[in-house]
Scaffold this active site. Structure first.
Site, PDB file in Angstrom:
ATOM      1  N   SER A 185      23.825 -42.421  33.495  1.00 31.38           N
ATOM      2  CA  SER A 185      22.155 -42.436  34.065  1.00 31.38           C
ATOM      3  C   SER A 185      22.167 -44.345  35.425  1.00 31.38           C
ATOM      4  O   SER A 185      22.293 -44.843  35.498  1.00 31.38           O
ATOM      5  CB  SER A 185      21.120 -43.175  33.496  1.00 31.38           C
ATOM      6  OG  SER A 185      21.640 -44.407  32.679  1.00 31.38           O
ATOM      7  N   ALA A 186      22.011 -42.868  36.970  1.00 34.94           N
ATOM      8  CA  ALA A 186      22.889 -43.862  37.722  1.00 34.94           C
ATOM      9  C   ALA A 186      21.658 -43.997  38.758  1.00 34.94           C
ATOM     10  O   ALA A 186      22.204 -45.613  39.497  1.00 34.94           O
ATOM     11  CB  ALA A 186      24.348 -43.361  38.766  1.00 34.94           C
ATOM     12  N   LYS A 232      24.537 -49.590  40.593  1.00 31.94           N
ATOM     13  CA  LYS A 232      26.173 -49.878  40.084  1.00 31.94           C
ATOM     14  C   LYS A 232      27.072 -49.137  40.763  1.00 31.94           C
ATOM     15  O   LYS A 232      28.152 -49.765  40.623  1.00 31.94           O
ATOM     16  CB  LYS A 232      25.831 -50.172  38.563  1.00 31.94           C
ATOM     17  CG  LYS A 232      24.175 -50.592  37.548  1.00 31.94           C
ATOM     18  CD  LYS A 232      24.399 -50.260  36.305  1.00 31.94           C
ATOM     19  CE  LYS A 232      22.903 -51.427  36.531  1.00 31.94           C
ATOM     20  NZ  LYS A 232      21.685 -51.259  36.569  1.00 31.94           N
ATOM     21  N   CYS A 259      17.991 -52.801  30.875  1.00 33.66           N
ATOM     22  CA  CYS A 259      17.255 -54.082  31.304  1.00 33.66           C
ATOM     23  C   CYS A 259      15.682 -54.500  30.619  1.00 33.66           C
ATOM     24  O   CYS A 259      14.489 -54.840  30.837  1.00 33.66           O
ATOM     25  CB  CYS A 259      15.957 -53.940  32.743  1.00 33.66           C
ATOM     26  SG  CYS A 259      15.746 -52.096  33.110  1.00 33.66           S
TER      27      CYS A 259
END
Lengths: 644, 181
Positions: free
Chosen positions: A445-446, A451, A568
């Site tokens: 899940s970019a 990242k 997060c």
């Protein structure tokens, strides 16, 4: 933000303000008269409360009821000091006399800043500062005494109020510095410069007093320029002797002060509001400041429960009151706050909530495919940006932006892809993933690609980075960033991550930065405070578990076989519980060291649940300890391809 | 995703040669691996063959992008080069124009390049030729355009004359994110 918004909602009508102001000043006078004439206090209070008739009054009365407490306490603390004095007996009278005037001055100063007095904590602090500045004017000896006795107090395990501890330390540091000035002058006259420098070294420790006095007494005549080895030896002997004396006396004092701890007077005990008072408060206007004071009070009580509690109240009474107050002040919903209370001890919780109110510093990652950190830093400094390398040595590509006259996301350097705006915490999962050139890496899940582009940069555009995101709209920003940064080794797809081993498997490394509740990034998105319910958590954790299983199955044990799971969010449900679930469902993976040498270890047990002991290898990062977004990182190694 | 047809290849290469000249051959024969052009949803992608092979197994609905997008064919069959191709175009470009710091922001907001902004330029640029725009200070590529005047005529032009017509600039990443990708 939340706080301000709350305040706006509660804007009282002008008449009410008048009432409030009138009443608070009346109340403050009461407080003052209480301090100076303790005996008349009861009578005064009666008068004040007698005047109040309407229903709103109760909240004000209450505010008055406990806001005087801190003031009393500081006074008491100072007077306690005088009680506890045991050492250098000749100093005792001096110190007493020095403190009593200070006490008087204090009460006077309360008189003078009446208007500010309802900001209890702040006013208090400044008061103490004043106090210490007053003390500076007093004699040397007195100054020597105060900080020391303060420290004794703070060392006492039984010292009740952390708040006051803090303030006392403030006082310490100030009087310490003033003292160093005062001390140096007479001492250097008496001794040679050697000793003077010794003293300087010691000033930061707690033993100034001994240096200045005992050293004076015992050695003032003995050392005359002894630069020889023998002289130095003698000196060190003396110092060690001194040290032992100090230690002994310190212990003695500690014991005595414990014995002499005065019994708490009833007025000093913080009184938890009764149920009917709370009800009245709910219906009326809540006063933010008084509630903040109450939060502090309750925390003090909880930190020293046996000593400060009301006999008829249980710990849970205090905690539930604290919870509702925190909910009000910081604007969290009940469910989330309960979750957070489970994770943090009470005092840390407030630190965490406070940290969420202030933004984290902006950080950028330099795109090593196009430039170097030094060049980017120079280019930005030329534009007047105030920046520094990311603190700590863990990142070679990060820069922290403190201040910028230009929008940092629209400089020519940004547009030509020399850097990416990326929070420091999102460097971590990539560092844990540790991609190597010519590997095949999956980022599940970019979006928006911070990242994945970092992964590509570490691989120097070799191999393949398979970039996936489930949200088609977000892939636009993802593709834009990939092109802007000049990343050529990617393939961008739009699948639900759970379909993954079917779409493609056999990856060397898989990075899963799972969709989460965002409890680690409340400072970025305060809406998390209110819009997350239990149902959201259930749904998210379910999704996270499925994604993690998919990620594990997509990696290949015959290759590197590394899976990194990060969120997060800081709730255990989304972090350790998910990892533990994956460990139980897929025995062919094990947790390994993340390779990040800071942050806290993950929980191995939590509220009665016991997780696999290897969960200590996972890492947690908090806004209040690491000054980055709250984050969780776990790194798996796949040992075999069979699922059993 | 499919390879380009002959016509498409012709149109595309004609356009590309405007900027990189004969260097097109070095885009295809690369020492570091086999690279190819692929068409997906009217867009031309330049990608290493390994990645292309993986992309075959990704459903065409789900495939968003691969490698670097050079540009797209519009409905009338013309090819338009996008800013995303800059990473390669800059590498192989024949003609360059360096812009002074006072002209950089103007260009990045989509304006043409005036004579006053030109720091230096390749000597032998003919008229209506593709050029890559660099920043004079940091020597980073910012975009590309087409010359309005040959280099020889530039010295005679007045300071406000347009030297390079704007075609694509890096600011489009921010301005046109919705239409570009």
């Amino acid at each position: 933000m939340g706080r301000k918004a709350k305040n706006k909602q509660d804007v009282p009508l002008p008449i009410e303000i008048e009432k409030q102001v009138g009443k608070t000043t009346a109340g403050l006078r009461n407080k003052l008269s209480y301090i100076t004439h303790k005996n008349q206090k009861a009578a005064n209070n009666k008068k004040a409360s007698g005047k109040k008739t309407n229903s709103n009054t109760i909240s004000f009365v209450k505010a008055e009821d406990h806001s005087p407490a801190p003031i009393k306490n500081t006074v008491k603390n100072i007077s306690q000091k005088t009680h506890n004095q045991t050492i250098p007996s000749n100093k005792r009278p001096a110190s007493k006399s020095s403190i009593t005037p200070a006490k008087k001055i204090k009460s006077q100063s309360w008189d003078s800043d009446e208007n500010e007095a309802d900001q209890a904590p702040v006013a208090e602090q400044s008061d103490i500062d004043q106090n210490s500045s007053e003390e500076e004017d007093l004699s040397d000896d007195a100054n020597d005494d105060t900080p020391d006795s303060d420290k004794e107090q703070s060392n006492e395990p039984a010292d009740p109020r952390t708040q006051h501890k803090k303030m006392l330390f403030d006082l310490d540091s100030e009087s310490e510095s003033s003292q160093s000035e005062l001390d140096d002058i007479p001492d250097q006259e008496e001794h040679d410069s050697d000793l003077g420098s010794d003293q300087d070294d010691h000033l930061e420790d707690s033993d100034e007093e001994y240096d200045s006095d005992k050293v004076n007494d015992s050695f003032s005549d003995s050392d005359d320029g002894d630069n020889t080895i023998a002289g130095l030896e003698r000196k060190s002997e003396r110092l060690t002797k001194l040290q032992s004396i100090m230690d002994e006396e310190g212990e003695k004092e500690l014991l005595e002060s414990k014995l002499h701890m005065p019994a708490l007077q009833e007025t000093e005990v913080f009184v938890l509001p009764e149920a009917d008072e709370i009800e009245a408060e709910e219906s009326g206007i809540k006063d933010m400041k008084s509630i903040q004071v109450r939060i502090q009070e309750i925390i003090n009580v909880l930190n020293n429960f046996t000593r400060l509690k009301q006999s008829d109240r249980s710990r849970s009474d205090y905690i539930s009151q604290l919870q509702s107050d925190l909910q009000f002040v910081y604007g969290y919903n009940e469910y989330l706050l309960t979750k957070l209370m489970e994770i943090f001890p009470i005092s840390e919780l407030v630190e965490f909530l406070e940290a969420n109110e202030s933004p984290r510093p902006i950080t950028i990652r330099v795109n090593t495919l196009k430039s170097k950190r030094k060049q980017v830093a120079q280019a930005l400094i030329k534009r007047g940006v105030n920046l520094d390398v990311i603190s700590g040595k863990w990142s070679k590509v990060g820069l922290t932006i403190y201040e910028s006259p230009v929008p940092i996301g629209a400089t020519p350097e940004y547009m030509s892809g020399l850097y990416m705006i990326q929070s420091a915490s999102s460097f971590l999962p990539v560092l844990a993933l540790d991609p190597q050139p010519n590997e095949r890496v999956l980022d599940m899940s970019a979006a928006p690609g911070g990242k994945s582009t970092y992964v590509a940069a570490l691989m120097q555009n070799s191999g393949i980075v398979f970039v996936n995101d489930a949200n088609k709209d977000r892939t636009r920003a993802l593709v834009a960033n990939i092109h802007r940064l000049g990343v050529t080794n990617t393939l961008v797809s739009n699948y639900d991550g759970r379909e993954f081993p079917k779409v493609m498997g056999g990856f060397d490394r898989v990075l899963l930065d799972a969709p989460c509740s965002g409890t680690g990034v409340i400072s970025k998105d305060p809406s998390v405070k209110t819009n997350k319910s239990e149902a959201d958590f259930v749904m998210l954790t379910q999704l996270q578990k499925e994604l993690l299983i998919a990620a594990i199955d997509s990696a290949s044990a015959s290759k590197a076989g590394i899976i990194v799971y990060s969120t997060c969010s800081i709730t255990v449900d989304e972090d350790e519980a998910v990892v533990n679930y994956a460990l139980s469902k897929r025995p062919n993976v094990k947790l390994v060291e993340t390779g990040i040498d800071f942050g806290k270890s993950g929980f191995t047990s939590f509220r009665g649940k016991h997780f696999d002991s290897s969960l200590a290898l996972t890492k947690r990062f908090y806004p209040h300890t690491n000054n980055m977004d709250g984050f969780f990182v776990a790194k798996f190694q796949k040992v075999s391809n069979s699922k059993k | 995703m499919r390879p380009l047809t002959e016509d498409e290849t012709k149109t595309f290469f004609k356009k590309l040669s405007n900027y990189v000249g004969k260097n097109i051959s070095s885009l295809i024969d690369r020492p570091d691996g086999m690279y190819c052009f692929r068409l997906h949803k009217n867009r031309v992608y330049y990608v290493r063959e390994e990645i292309m092979k993986l992309a075959i197994s990704v459903g065409s609905k789900n495939l968003i992008s691969l490698g670097i997008c050079f540009g797209k064919f519009n409905n009338s069959g013309k090819f338009r080069l996008h800013i995303t191709s800059l990473v390669y175009i800059a590498q192989y470009s024949k003609y360059k124009v360096w812009v002074k710091s006072n002209g950089i922001m103007s260009f990045l907001y989509g304006n043409h390049i005036l004579k006053a902004h030109v720091g230096k330029m390749s000597e032998d640029v003919p008229e209506h030729m593709g050029v890559v725009i660099y920043s004079l200070d940091s020597d980073t590529p910012l975009g590309f355009g087409a010359t309005a005047k040959a280099a020889t005529e530039v010295s005679k032009a007045n300071p406000n004359a347009i030297i390079v017509y704007h075609q694509a600039d890096a600011g489009e990443y921010l301005r046109d994110e919705d239409t570009l990708f």
